[in-house]
Design a protein around this motif. Sequence first.
Motif, mmCIF file in Angstrom:
data_model
loop_
_atom_site.group_PDB
_atom_site.id
_atom_site.type_symbol
_atom_site.label_atom_id
_atom_site.label_comp_id
_atom_site.label_asym_id
_atom_site.label_seq_id
_atom_site.Cartn_x
_atom_site.Cartn_y
_atom_site.Cartn_z
ATOM 1 N N UNK A 226 -25.082 -22.172 -28.474
ATOM 2 C CA UNK A 226 -24.422 -22.714 -27.309
ATOM 3 C C UNK A 226 -23.674 -21.578 -26.635
ATOM 4 N N UNK A 227 -23.192 -20.721 -27.253
ATOM 5 C CA UNK A 227 -22.619 -19.599 -26.509
ATOM 6 C C UNK A 227 -23.451 -18.994 -25.340
ATOM 7 N N UNK A 228 -24.617 -18.769 -25.818
ATOM 8 C CA UNK A 228 -25.617 -17.924 -25.075
ATOM 9 C C UNK A 228 -26.028 -18.956 -23.896
ATOM 10 N N UNK A 229 -26.310 -20.081 -24.144
ATOM 11 C CA UNK A 229 -26.722 -21.154 -23.060
ATOM 12 C C UNK A 229 -25.633 -21.363 -22.231
ATOM 13 N N UNK A 230 -24.480 -21.676 -22.510
ATOM 14 C CA UNK A 230 -23.015 -21.805 -21.876
ATOM 15 C C UNK A 230 -22.697 -20.889 -20.962
ATOM 16 N N UNK A 231 -22.760 -19.526 -21.742
ATOM 17 C CA UNK A 231 -22.381 -18.366 -20.902
ATOM 18 C C UNK A 231 -23.168 -18.084 -20.009
ATOM 19 N N UNK B 155 -18.019 -25.967 -32.802
ATOM 20 C CA UNK B 155 -17.592 -26.506 -31.582
ATOM 21 C C UNK B 155 -18.731 -26.456 -30.594
ATOM 22 N N UNK B 156 -18.804 -27.542 -29.670
ATOM 23 C CA UNK B 156 -20.023 -27.573 -28.890
ATOM 24 C C UNK B 156 -19.730 -27.249 -27.505
ATOM 25 N N UNK B 157 -18.642 -26.930 -27.122
ATOM 26 C CA UNK B 157 -18.322 -26.972 -25.610
ATOM 27 C C UNK B 157 -17.361 -25.583 -25.606
ATOM 28 N N UNK B 158 -17.817 -24.504 -25.172
ATOM 29 C CA UNK B 158 -17.062 -23.257 -24.928
ATOM 30 C C UNK B 158 -16.787 -22.902 -23.530
#
Length: 444
Positions: free
Chosen positions: A277-282, A248-251
């Motif tokens: 992605x989780x690290x960047x978005x989080x 998944x790309x968006x969390x």
Amino acid sequence: MATRRDFLKIGASLVVGLGVGYGLASLFRGTTVQGATPSTTLALSTTSSTSSTSSTTAPTKKSTFKLAVVSFETGPASIFGIPAINAAKMLVEQINASGGILGARVELDIRDESGGPDKMVTLYRQLVEQEGVDAYIGLISSADCLAVAPVAEELGRVLTVFFDCATVQLVDNKMMKRVVFRPAGTTVTDGVALARYVVETMPDIKTVAGLNQDYAYGHDEWNDFKAALLDLKPDVQIVGEFFTPLFTSDYSAQISKIMSLKPDLLHTSFWGPDLVNLIKQGSAMGLFNSVKVAFARGEFGLGYGMPDGQLVEGPNYHAFPNPRFYWINKDFIQKYQASFGEVPTYPAYHMANAVLAVKYAYEVAAAVENVGWPDLNAVVKVLENLAYPTPGGYVVMTPTHNAMCGAVVGQSKGGKLANLRYYVPEETNPPPGVTSADWLKGIA
């Protein structure tokens, strides 16, 4: 090279020994086997599975040994697959430079894991039935392993080593019976080590949420961690369980919901691009400012901006065993860095476990049987009771066809791990023959 007499002195435990101070190169100069007394032998059950393969009488000598390696070369998961392939290339080159396996030059046949379980089953049949590989090493995806294992056992023709997929279902459902092995830990290994570290470092923890991938591996990681944590600290409350499709790309929606729940801890087993992605978005949304995160197999994320102070478990971490004192790891790191420009991540260590399992199983079986080339039955029997050195430490196989492995847990700090704690195999794995569900009820 070891002799048959060396092995007759060992009994049920076949321990490949290595002198202190030897580096990686010494692993390829011919096997040295030490007769071990009960006080120094790594404890292995004398019980052997009823292995029965369809192999015929083995030749006295082979000139080539065709080794298939299947890992992700393309797609999002190649971020894990390429380091494993790199390790296979490096180790096979060193093995060949030192005389191959029992004098046979190893021919590496690398295939892409991308495509899903059905494709992997078709590829396995092609490699075994049409192309005649001598051994098979794969896979990263737990779904792929669960699909390939029954086919490999049905055919029973080729030593099959799963180098990475972690699902405990392979062990608990007794899917590795004859020719299939996995020289690595399971989701139980990961979950128990991480749960123990959480309780030790967060003794006042009250609430936990989970964010994991919606397939076998993600569910197993979460269930095993949750079971271990609740056994160690029964008053913990689970306030949320979230599962997302692989890659998944968006969390953002999940992160927002988790932040609204305000748990003391978030558990995730995200890997590869999902982890990044989780690290960047989080980080962008402030997740790590309000919630501490426990990353199962999160060592890979250290190089992708993981904030300080998070709890990170790794089946292997390049700084453990300490390369200052464990020269096999030092040589592995140095050679890998020189070849590929980066430190090896745990998929590379898992590949090393698998390649060396194949090498040692054949060499030890030849010595035990006193033959120039052992048949598959002899190789399987040896590998069920083999302990051998690797860059990540000793791998101890068991009659369940799975290794007893420990795990490293630490806290992220500046792209590395600090405050390391190593949990030994007895702390993180059920004894052979005991299901994980039964064992997890009484680990406290």
